[in-house]
Scaffold this motif. Structure first.
Motif, PDB file in Angstrom:
ATOM      1  N   GLY A 136      -6.023  -1.989   9.951  1.00 38.55           N
ATOM      2  CA  GLY A 136      -6.191  -0.713   9.425  1.00 38.55           C
ATOM      3  C   GLY A 136      -6.442  -0.275   8.155  1.00 38.55           C
ATOM      4  N   ALA A 137      -5.247  -0.073   7.933  1.00 34.15           N
ATOM      5  CA  ALA A 137      -4.699   0.633   6.784  1.00 34.15           C
ATOM      6  C   ALA A 137      -5.460  -0.286   5.488  1.00 34.15           C
ATOM      7  CB  ALA A 137      -3.578  -0.295   6.164  1.00 34.15           C
ATOM      8  N   GLY A 138      -5.823  -1.546   5.836  1.00 31.26           N
ATOM      9  CA  GLY A 138      -7.048  -2.060   4.673  1.00 31.26           C
ATOM     10  C   GLY A 138      -8.280  -1.796   4.278  1.00 31.26           C
ATOM     11  N   LEU A 139      -8.959  -1.596   5.601  1.00 28.96           N
ATOM     12  CA  LEU A 139      -9.884  -1.419   5.703  1.00 28.96           C
ATOM     13  C   LEU A 139      -9.883   1.082   5.459  1.00 28.96           C
ATOM     14  CD1 LEU A 139     -12.676  -1.679   6.792  1.00 28.96           C
ATOM     15  CD2 LEU A 139     -11.884  -0.314   9.403  1.00 28.96           C
TER      16      LEU A 139
ATOM     17  N   VAL B 238      -6.742   8.934   3.009  1.00 31.58           N
ATOM     18  CA  VAL B 238      -5.847   8.621   2.989  1.00 31.58           C
ATOM     19  C   VAL B 238      -4.823   9.489   4.082  1.00 31.58           C
ATOM     20  CG1 VAL B 238      -5.275   9.630   0.546  1.00 31.58           C
ATOM     21  CG2 VAL B 238      -6.916   9.295   0.481  1.00 31.58           C
ATOM     22  N   VAL B 239      -4.548  10.562   4.677  1.00 29.92           N
ATOM     23  CA  VAL B 239      -3.675  10.488   4.767  1.00 29.92           C
ATOM     24  C   VAL B 239      -3.597   9.399   6.300  1.00 29.92           C
ATOM     25  CG1 VAL B 239      -2.829  12.032   7.353  1.00 29.92           C
ATOM     26  CG2 VAL B 239      -3.690  12.720   4.738  1.00 29.92           C
ATOM     27  N   LEU B 240      -4.832   8.915   6.959  1.00 36.73           N
ATOM     28  CA  LEU B 240      -4.986   8.185   8.324  1.00 36.73           C
ATOM     29  C   LEU B 240      -4.532   6.660   7.572  1.00 36.73           C
ATOM     30  CD1 LEU B 240      -8.039   8.618   9.913  1.00 36.73           C
ATOM     31  CD2 LEU B 240      -5.843   9.248  10.151  1.00 36.73           C
ATOM     32  N   LEU B 241      -4.525   6.244   5.469  1.00 37.34           N
ATOM     33  CA  LEU B 241      -4.178   5.343   4.796  1.00 37.34           C
ATOM     34  C   LEU B 241      -2.540   5.169   5.051  1.00 37.34           C
ATOM     35  CD1 LEU B 241      -4.544   2.455   3.358  1.00 37.34           C
ATOM     36  CD2 LEU B 241      -5.135   4.135   1.851  1.00 37.34           C
ATOM     37  N   LEU B 242      -2.256   6.120   4.896  1.00 39.20           N
ATOM     38  CA  LEU B 242      -0.837   5.971   4.636  1.00 39.20           C
ATOM     39  C   LEU B 242      -0.111   6.432   6.332  1.00 39.20           C
ATOM     40  CD1 LEU B 242       1.707   7.279   3.131  1.00 39.20           C
ATOM     41  CD2 LEU B 242       1.134   9.128   3.057  1.00 39.20           C
ATOM     42  N   LEU B 243      -0.673   7.147   7.190  1.00 37.63           N
ATOM     43  CA  LEU B 243      -0.298   6.761   8.774  1.00 37.63           C
ATOM     44  C   LEU B 243      -0.186   4.997   9.180  1.00 37.63           C
ATOM     45  CD1 LEU B 243      -1.224  10.313  10.245  1.00 37.63           C
ATOM     46  CD2 LEU B 243       1.064   9.500   8.793  1.00 37.63           C
ATOM     47  N   ALA B 244      -1.386   4.425   8.729  1.00 39.71           N
ATOM     48  CA  ALA B 244      -1.544   3.064   9.534  1.00 39.71           C
ATOM     49  C   ALA B 244      -0.963   2.303   8.611  1.00 39.71           C
ATOM     50  CB  ALA B 244      -2.905   2.612   8.839  1.00 39.71           C
ATOM     51  N   ALA B 245       0.103   1.968   6.803  1.00 40.60           N
ATOM     52  CA  ALA B 245       0.674   1.624   6.275  1.00 40.60           C
ATOM     53  C   ALA B 245       1.449   1.699   6.299  1.00 40.60           C
ATOM     54  CB  ALA B 245      -0.077   1.694   4.930  1.00 40.60           C
TER      55      ALA B 245
ATOM     56  N   LEU C 114     -16.914  18.671   3.683  1.00 36.27           N
ATOM     57  CA  LEU C 114     -16.937  17.456   4.379  1.00 36.27           C
ATOM     58  C   LEU C 114     -16.660  16.878   3.419  1.00 36.27           C
ATOM     59  CD1 LEU C 114     -20.756  17.303   4.872  1.00 36.27           C
ATOM     60  CD2 LEU C 114     -19.479  17.630   6.284  1.00 36.27           C
ATOM     61  N   PHE C 115     -16.010  17.463   2.126  1.00 34.87           N
ATOM     62  CA  PHE C 115     -15.447  16.631   1.658  1.00 34.87           C
ATOM     63  C   PHE C 115     -13.838  16.238   1.876  1.00 34.87           C
ATOM     64  CE2 PHE C 115     -18.459  18.360  -2.282  1.00 34.87           C
ATOM     65  CZ  PHE C 115     -18.734  16.977  -2.098  1.00 34.87           C
ATOM     66  N   TYR C 116     -13.426  16.881   3.063  1.00 39.02           N
ATOM     67  CA  TYR C 116     -12.263  17.009   3.868  1.00 39.02           C
ATOM     68  C   TYR C 116     -12.152  15.390   3.968  1.00 39.02           C
ATOM     69  CZ  TYR C 116     -10.303  21.522   2.788  1.00 39.02           C
ATOM     70  OH  TYR C 116      -9.622  22.642   2.726  1.00 39.02           O
ATOM     71  N   VAL C 117     -13.333  15.044   4.189  1.00 39.32           N
ATOM     72  CA  VAL C 117     -13.369  13.521   4.785  1.00 39.32           C
ATOM     73  C   VAL C 117     -12.536  12.841   3.790  1.00 39.32           C
ATOM     74  CG1 VAL C 117     -14.654  11.211   5.709  1.00 39.32           C
ATOM     75  CG2 VAL C 117     -15.442  14.004   6.121  1.00 39.32           C
ATOM     76  N   TYR C 118     -12.148  12.985   2.698  1.00 39.00           N
ATOM     77  CA  TYR C 118     -12.132  11.641   2.133  1.00 39.00           C
ATOM     78  C   TYR C 118     -10.134  12.368   1.688  1.00 39.00           C
ATOM     79  CZ  TYR C 118      -9.582   9.813  -2.551  1.00 39.00           C
ATOM     80  OH  TYR C 118      -9.008   9.058  -3.148  1.00 39.00           O
TER      81      TYR C 118
ATOM     82  N   LEU D  69       0.972  -1.304   0.012  1.00 42.69           N
ATOM     83  CA  LEU D  69      -0.169   0.239   0.168  1.00 42.69           C
ATOM     84  C   LEU D  69       0.892   1.189  -0.030  1.00 42.69           C
ATOM     85  CD1 LEU D  69      -2.950  -1.042   1.944  1.00 42.69           C
ATOM     86  CD2 LEU D  69      -3.494  -0.467   0.059  1.00 42.69           C
ATOM     87  N   LEU D  70       1.706   1.487   0.428  1.00 43.28           N
ATOM     88  CA  LEU D  70       2.847   2.421   0.661  1.00 43.28           C
ATOM     89  C   LEU D  70       3.657   2.782  -0.923  1.00 43.28           C
ATOM     90  CD1 LEU D  70       4.700   2.541   3.824  1.00 43.28           C
ATOM     91  CD2 LEU D  70       3.468   4.107   3.437  1.00 43.28           C
ATOM     92  N   VAL D  71       4.079   1.590  -0.815  1.00 43.05           N
ATOM     93  CA  VAL D  71       4.061   1.118  -2.268  1.00 43.05           C
ATOM     94  C   VAL D  71       3.407   1.912  -3.687  1.00 43.05           C
ATOM     95  CG1 VAL D  71       5.403   0.357  -4.210  1.00 43.05           C
ATOM     96  CG2 VAL D  71       6.818  -0.743  -2.146  1.00 43.05           C
ATOM     97  N   CYS D  72       2.220   1.620  -3.625  1.00 39.87           N
ATOM     98  CA  CYS D  72       1.008   2.358  -4.406  1.00 39.87           C
ATOM     99  C   CYS D  72       1.000   4.068  -4.536  1.00 39.87           C
ATOM    100  CB  CYS D  72       0.088   1.580  -3.558  1.00 39.87           C
ATOM    101  SG  CYS D  72      -0.164   0.151  -4.868  1.00 39.87           S
ATOM    102  N   PHE D  73       1.480   4.320  -3.144  1.00 41.93           N
ATOM    103  CA  PHE D  73       1.196   6.484  -3.507  1.00 41.93           C
ATOM    104  C   PHE D  73       2.315   6.356  -4.545  1.00 41.93           C
ATOM    105  CE2 PHE D  73      -0.493   5.435   0.840  1.00 41.93           C
ATOM    106  CZ  PHE D  73      -1.703   6.286   0.815  1.00 41.93           C
ATOM    107  N   PHE D  74       3.242   5.712  -4.351  1.00 37.94           N
ATOM    108  CA  PHE D  74       4.461   6.363  -5.859  1.00 37.94           C
ATOM    109  C   PHE D  74       3.826   5.853  -7.217  1.00 37.94           C
ATOM    110  CE2 PHE D  74       7.191   6.085  -1.644  1.00 37.94           C
ATOM    111  CZ  PHE D  74       7.335   7.140  -1.839  1.00 37.94           C
TER     112      PHE D  74
END
Length: 407
Positions: free
Chosen positions: A186-189, A158-165, A150-154, A24-29
């Motif tokens: 958590g990253a997968g969810l 993504v930030v939480l995904l990055l931190l969990a990964a 509310l669109f800041y939720v998205y 998931l981290l690699v996919c960010f690039f």
């Protein structure tokens, strides 16, 4: 010995889950999606590019909404100016017709023209007042510009995904496998939620705009949770979600009984009625049967029409259930999702309400129950499939209540 074997399996699952978090981290690039902004050519964005774009898109969305409102107000002001010009022209024509009538008072045609132009002038004045009232109402209307934030939720997802990964391999290096598995789960969810949010909020098609990084992120998100929690743990987590939702929504059955009794009492004893209360029954009925479908599947409460399944051995039942979930349940639910999504999005875009003046202004929420139905039923189908795999592997005796008796 058994505990050592189980610990070894847990370590292997934790290692695979951590590896998927690194994926998931690699996919960010990697390229996540192609996006077209306005009339410009479509551009390809990596995961980090999507994160930056999603932050900037919030303010751009709000500015576009403000511009649309200002353009509407300017259009109304221009309509008032045009109405005033037409009124002035009608007034001159009425004055000329009145002068012609005064010059020839016995002329029937001059009299008809004077009356007609006078009515035209009155209608023109009424049109000006109507347009001014509409402008005043539009200027004082409360615009919900804050909803665009509310669109800041998205991007936060993504930030939480990055931190969990990032946390998953960090915990693994620190020798904390339980925390590493939790962070990986958590990253997968979060990866699944981010993908679903982009699909819903931006109406992003599942095919065509998603690039290799997006598909890899989705695949890693789908795989990391079972490896982090185990097949049985994942099934139990899904059961917990549907049990909580099902038992909570089940109270609507009592609500429907009480409201129906109150409606009968109001109508036939007091001679009054309420459209809002009547519509509340429709809402409760629709939400009850749509949202509790996953819980009903978990309890084995859906109707089965079969001849051989009831008396079949557990392994054969597991094979049938696995085939049914993968070939029938999930494809049908995805088809329902594909046809329902535009219907729901259009309702949210205008916050669709009741056709009745005094009805409940929440049709868009009622329609959303269709998507909730799909998500919960697919999740419970996945839980049934995971338990069926465990039965086929000889790690369970049966797949639980969902594989129970047929009706």
């Amino acid at each position: 010995m058994a505990s050592e074997i189980e610990a070894g399996r847990g370590d292997r699952r934790g290692g695979i889950a951590t590896a998927l978090a690194v994926v998931l981290l690699v996919c960010f690039f990697l390229p996540w999606t192609s996006w077209q902004r306005g009339e410009a050519e479509p551009e390809t964005y990596s995961g980090f590019g999507v994160l930056a774009l999603s932050f900037s898109a919030v303010e751009a969305s709000r500015e576009a909404a403000v511009a649309r409102v200002e353009a509407d107000l300017e259009r109304r002001r221009q309509a008032i100016v045009e109405a005033e010009d037409r009124a002035e022209q009608a007034r001159r024509q009425a004055a000329e017709a009145q002068a012609a009538l005064e010059a020839a008072p016995d002329d029937a045609r001059a009299k008809r023209d004077a009356e007609r132009y006078a009515r035209s002038a009155d209608r023109a004045l009424e049109a000006i007042e109507t347009r001014k009232a509409e402008l005043a109402q539009a200027e004082t209307a409360r615009q919900a510009f804050w909803t665009h934030y509310l669109f800041y939720v998205y991007p936060l997802l993504v930030v939480l995904l990055l931190l969990a990964a990032l946390a998953a391999p960090a915990f693994a290096l620190l020798g904390r496998p339980q925390a590493a598995r939790g962070a990986a789960a958590g990253a997968g969810l979060l990866a699944l939620l981010a993908f679903l949010a982009a699909h819903l909020w931006f109406a992003l098609p599942l095919l065509g705009l998603i690039r290799i990084g997006g598909w890899l992120s989705l695949a890693a998100g789908l795989l990391v949770i079972p490896f982090a929690l185990g097949l049985e743990g994942t099934a139990r987590a899904i059961d917990w979600i549907n049990r909580r939702v099902g038992l909570g929504v089940a109270w609507l059955a009592l609500f429907m009984v009480l409201v129906q009794f109150a409606l009968v009492l109001m109508r036939y004893v007091f001679g009054v009625s309420s459209i809002m209360i009547q519509e509340s029954l429709i809402y409760a009925h629709g939400i009850l049967f749509m949202v509790v479908a996953g819980f009903t599947l978990m309890q084995g409460g859906h109707v089965r029409v079969d001849i051989f399944y009831r008396e079949a051995p557990p392994r054969r039942k597991a094979l049938v259930d696995l085939f049914g979930v993968c070939v029938m349940l999930i494809p049908v639910c995805l088809l329902i999702w594909a046809y329902s999504l535009p219907y729901v999005i259009s309702a949210w875009q205008v916050f669709e309400g009741s056709r009745e003046t005094s009805g409940i202004p929440g049709i868009f929420l009622l329609k959303t129950a269709m998507l909730v139905f799909v998500v919960l039923v697919v999740l419970q189908g996945i839980a049934l499939a995971l338990r069926s795999i465990l039965v086929l592997a000889g790690l369970r005796e049966d797949a639980g209540p969902a594989a129970g008796g047929a009706h």
